[in-house]
Design a protein around this motif. Structure first.
Motif, PDB file in Angstrom:
ATOM      1  N   TYR A 344       0.826  -1.215   0.000  1.00 20.75           N
ATOM      2  CA  TYR A 344       0.000   0.000   0.000  1.00 20.75           C
ATOM      3  C   TYR A 344       0.858   1.262   0.000  1.00 20.75           C
ATOM      4  CZ  TYR A 344       1.083  -0.032   5.006  1.00 20.75           C
ATOM      5  OH  TYR A 344       1.737  -0.047   6.214  1.00 20.75           O
ATOM      6  N   SER A 349      -0.705   9.308  -6.117  1.00 22.61           N
ATOM      7  CA  SER A 349      -1.554  10.130  -6.970  1.00 22.61           C
ATOM      8  C   SER A 349      -0.729  10.616  -8.161  1.00 22.61           C
ATOM      9  CB  SER A 349      -2.084  11.326  -6.165  1.00 22.61           C
ATOM     10  OG  SER A 349      -1.008  12.162  -5.772  1.00 22.61           O
ATOM     11  N   SER A 423     -14.254  10.117  -5.105  1.00 23.31           N
ATOM     12  CA  SER A 423     -13.672  11.424  -4.766  1.00 23.31           C
ATOM     13  C   SER A 423     -12.946  11.369  -3.433  1.00 23.31           C
ATOM     14  CB  SER A 423     -14.765  12.498  -4.727  1.00 23.31           C
ATOM     15  OG  SER A 423     -15.392  12.637  -5.977  1.00 23.31           O
ATOM     16  N   LEU A 424     -13.548  10.711  -2.448  1.00 23.21           N
ATOM     17  CA  LEU A 424     -12.919  10.581  -1.131  1.00 23.21           C
ATOM     18  C   LEU A 424     -11.631   9.762  -1.224  1.00 23.21           C
ATOM     19  CD1 LEU A 424     -16.066   9.990   1.154  1.00 23.21           C
ATOM     20  CD2 LEU A 424     -14.635  12.046   1.035  1.00 23.21           C
ATOM     21  N   ILE A 425     -11.673   8.685  -2.045  1.00 21.49           N
ATOM     22  CA  ILE A 425     -10.471   7.865  -2.224  1.00 21.49           C
ATOM     23  C   ILE A 425      -9.359   8.692  -2.857  1.00 21.49           C
ATOM     24  CG2 ILE A 425      -9.497   5.912  -3.504  1.00 21.49           C
ATOM     25  CD1 ILE A 425     -12.185   4.488  -3.144  1.00 21.49           C
ATOM     26  N   ILE A 427      -8.968  11.965  -2.770  1.00 17.74           N
ATOM     27  CA  ILE A 427      -8.481  12.938  -1.784  1.00 17.74           C
ATOM     28  C   ILE A 427      -7.549  12.268  -0.784  1.00 17.74           C
ATOM     29  CG2 ILE A 427      -9.188  14.431   0.138  1.00 17.74           C
ATOM     30  CD1 ILE A 427     -11.775  15.004  -1.464  1.00 17.74           C
ATOM     31  N   PHE A 428      -7.928  11.065  -0.336  1.00 17.93           N
ATOM     32  CA  PHE A 428      -7.095  10.326   0.611  1.00 17.93           C
ATOM     33  C   PHE A 428      -5.735   9.998   0.003  1.00 17.93           C
ATOM     34  CE2 PHE A 428      -5.528   6.191   2.072  1.00 17.93           C
ATOM     35  CZ  PHE A 428      -5.335   6.457   3.425  1.00 17.93           C
ATOM     36  N   ILE A 429      -5.739   9.546  -1.263  1.00 17.11           N
ATOM     37  CA  ILE A 429      -4.485   9.181  -1.922  1.00 17.11           C
ATOM     38  C   ILE A 429      -3.584  10.395  -2.091  1.00 17.11           C
ATOM     39  CG2 ILE A 429      -3.490   8.370  -4.101  1.00 17.11           C
ATOM     40  CD1 ILE A 429      -5.858   6.466  -4.358  1.00 17.11           C
ATOM     41  N   ILE A 431      -3.556  13.115  -0.175  1.00 16.60           N
ATOM     42  CA  ILE A 431      -3.045  13.434   1.166  1.00 16.60           C
ATOM     43  C   ILE A 431      -1.943  12.456   1.560  1.00 16.60           C
ATOM     44  CG2 ILE A 431      -3.642  13.529   3.626  1.00 16.60           C
ATOM     45  CD1 ILE A 431      -6.434  14.507   2.769  1.00 16.60           C
ATOM     46  N   TRP A 432      -2.162  11.170   1.238  1.00 15.85           N
ATOM     47  CA  TRP A 432      -1.170  10.141   1.556  1.00 15.85           C
ATOM     48  C   TRP A 432       0.122  10.387   0.784  1.00 15.85           C
ATOM     49  CZ3 TRP A 432       0.838   6.724   4.555  1.00 15.85           C
ATOM     50  CH2 TRP A 432       1.617   5.685   4.075  1.00 15.85           C
ATOM     51  N   ASP A 433      -0.009  10.803  -0.477  1.00 19.89           N
ATOM     52  CA  ASP A 433       1.162  11.094  -1.304  1.00 19.89           C
ATOM     53  C   ASP A 433       1.975  12.245  -0.717  1.00 19.89           C
ATOM     54  OD1 ASP A 433       2.325   9.885  -3.429  1.00 19.89           O
ATOM     55  OD2 ASP A 433       1.321  11.045  -4.972  1.00 19.89           O
TER      56      ASP A 433
END
Length: 440
Positions: A344, A349, A423-425, A427-429, A431-433
């Motif tokens: 993971y 992104s 969209s949430l996924i 945004i999460f990716i 932020i994670w990046d």
């Protein structure tokens, strides 16, 4: 700053090509089945667009939000009109199989684009392979390879009990396999490849070769104005010894240089059959200004096999290349859900994708990445998530099985729900990046 700009331009061009081809797939199938397309947009255009022009029944445009693109097809929603009021150029008036093909058009075109790109690359460049039997000195490993259990000089005999004819295929076979058999100084050893070991590969900060053919330490390039340049080292010099310690391979040289940091050393080299010795200072990083040759630079030592294809011969190989890329992506996706592999951590992104492009423009790498991302986009769009192509495909398949159309209210609610989830996924990716930058 220049490298960031070059990477960004390559990313934008790549994404634009993928979006246009994907939406062109929907557009083309709609035209074949005489369904009107009201809009064809590169990027999204909430509130306003950068450009738009109406030609025939279709408005073509470029939006300002570079997160995708879309085609607006007439009559995508059903049941709000009576059957008698439906026009024959609307999506909902067509048979299930025609609607299925229109929705699948983007996926089909992305697959065809990937095959076309790899076919053209194979036609132009061919393929170069290093037979495993020609890796005469064994392998050189980095810290990741050592964690898995390899050592410098190991000769790989089998992966999962099978002989791998070409060394190029061994890293992928290791990722997919469960065991590796090596010859270590005449002793046959079997290494297990469990998920705990594979996580070292997925957990790495950047993609690198964890194994490569072991090579002698021959200088490929002397950095201008470096200590090596100052003391007269030249390209193609072969390093034989540091002080009184003899060297046969590049990995041994790297170990010795780290040993003699901030010290003067006597380096012995072979220059066209003549022994030359130089005294050189090694800095605190253990370097003195040279790049060594890798196995691709040493065709006089390693016997490579080069395969050239005509354009038509390239097509089946282009298909196989796309399938191989797809298999690798499915394998990675499967491992994302195995927490112990830490796959993971490789999810990213647009920022992560941009890093894969070179800092100097390279069409070979650009098209290879574009072909890879095209088949990846096709794979992702097959997911049966509402608002993705796969979600619409699922509803049409349900209709074909039950002989009843899914009510528009259900379809609309599912589409909105799917859009919110995606969209949430995203945004999460993103932020994670960004978070990975600070923890790396």
């Amino acid at each position: 700053m220049t490298s960031i700009l070059v990477k960004s331009i390559q990313l934008l061009l790549c994404i634009s090509i993928l979006i246009v081809i994907h939406e062109l797939g929907h557009f083309t199938l709609a035209q074949i089945f005489k369904v009107r397309v009201e809009k064809f947009f590169l990027f999204f255009d909430p509130w306003f667009s950068l450009f738009k022009k109406k030609i025939g029944h279709t408005i073509y445009g470029i939006g300002w939000l570079p997160l995708g693109g879309y085609v607006k097809i007439s009559g995508m929603m059903t049941d709000k009109k009576s059957v008698s009021s439906k026009k024959n150029w609307e999506f909902s008036s067509k048979s299930a199989i025609k609607r299925l093909l229109i929705i699948s058009g983007g996926i089909i075109f992305n697959i065809l684009l990937s095959i076309f790109i790899f076919t053209c690359l194979l036609f132009k460049y061919g393929e170069t392979y290093l037979p495993t039997k020609n890796v005469k000195y064994g392998i050189e490993v980095d810290s990741l390879g050592e964690k898995i259990g390899f050592k410098n000089g190991d000769k790989i005999l089998f992966v999962n009990g099978k002989y791998i004819p070409y060394f190029n295929d061994i890293p992928k076979a290791i990722l997919l396999g469960n065991s590796v058999t090596v010859d270590r100084m005449g002793k046959v050893i079997k290494l297990s490849l469990n998920n705990n070991k594979k996580r070292f590969l997925f957990d790495r900060k950047k993609i690198s070769f964890f194994i490569k053919p072991r090579v002698p330490p021959i200088i490929n390039h002397v950095i201008k104005n470096s200590d090596a340049d100052k003391y007269g080292l030249k390209n193609n010099d072969e390093i034989l010894a540091i002080n009184s310690e003899f060297i046969l391979f590049s990995d041994q040289l790297k170990d010795l240089l780290s040993k003699y940091k901030n010290e003067n050393i006597v380096i012995s080299i072979n220059r066209n059959g003549k022994l030359i010795q130089k005294e050189i200072f090694i800095d605190s990083k253990g370097i003195f200004g040279i790049y060594l040759k890798n196995f691709m630079d040493l065709d006089q030592i390693f016997s490579f096999e080069k395969m050239n294809y005509s354009f038509f011969e390239s097509i089946p190989h282009g298909v196989m290349k796309s399938l191989d890329v797809l298999k690798n992506q499915i394998f990675f996706f499967k491992n994302v859900f195995h927490i112990e592999t830490k796959a993971y951590k490789q999810i990213g992104s647009f920022f992560s994708i941009a890093k894969e492009f070179p800092s100097k423009w390279n069409w070979d790498i650009f098209w290879t990445l574009t072909g890879t991302l095209s088949i990846w986009l096709a794979f992702l769009n097959l997911f049966p998530i509402p608002s993705l192509d796969g979600g619409y495909i699922l509803f049409i398949l349900i209709e074909m099985i039950t002989k009843k159309k899914v009510h528009e209210d259900i379809l609309e609610r599912c589409t909105i729900f799917g859009f919110v989830i995606i969209s949430l996924i995203m945004i999460f990716i993103i932020i994670w990046d960004i978070f990975k930058v600070f923890i790396s």
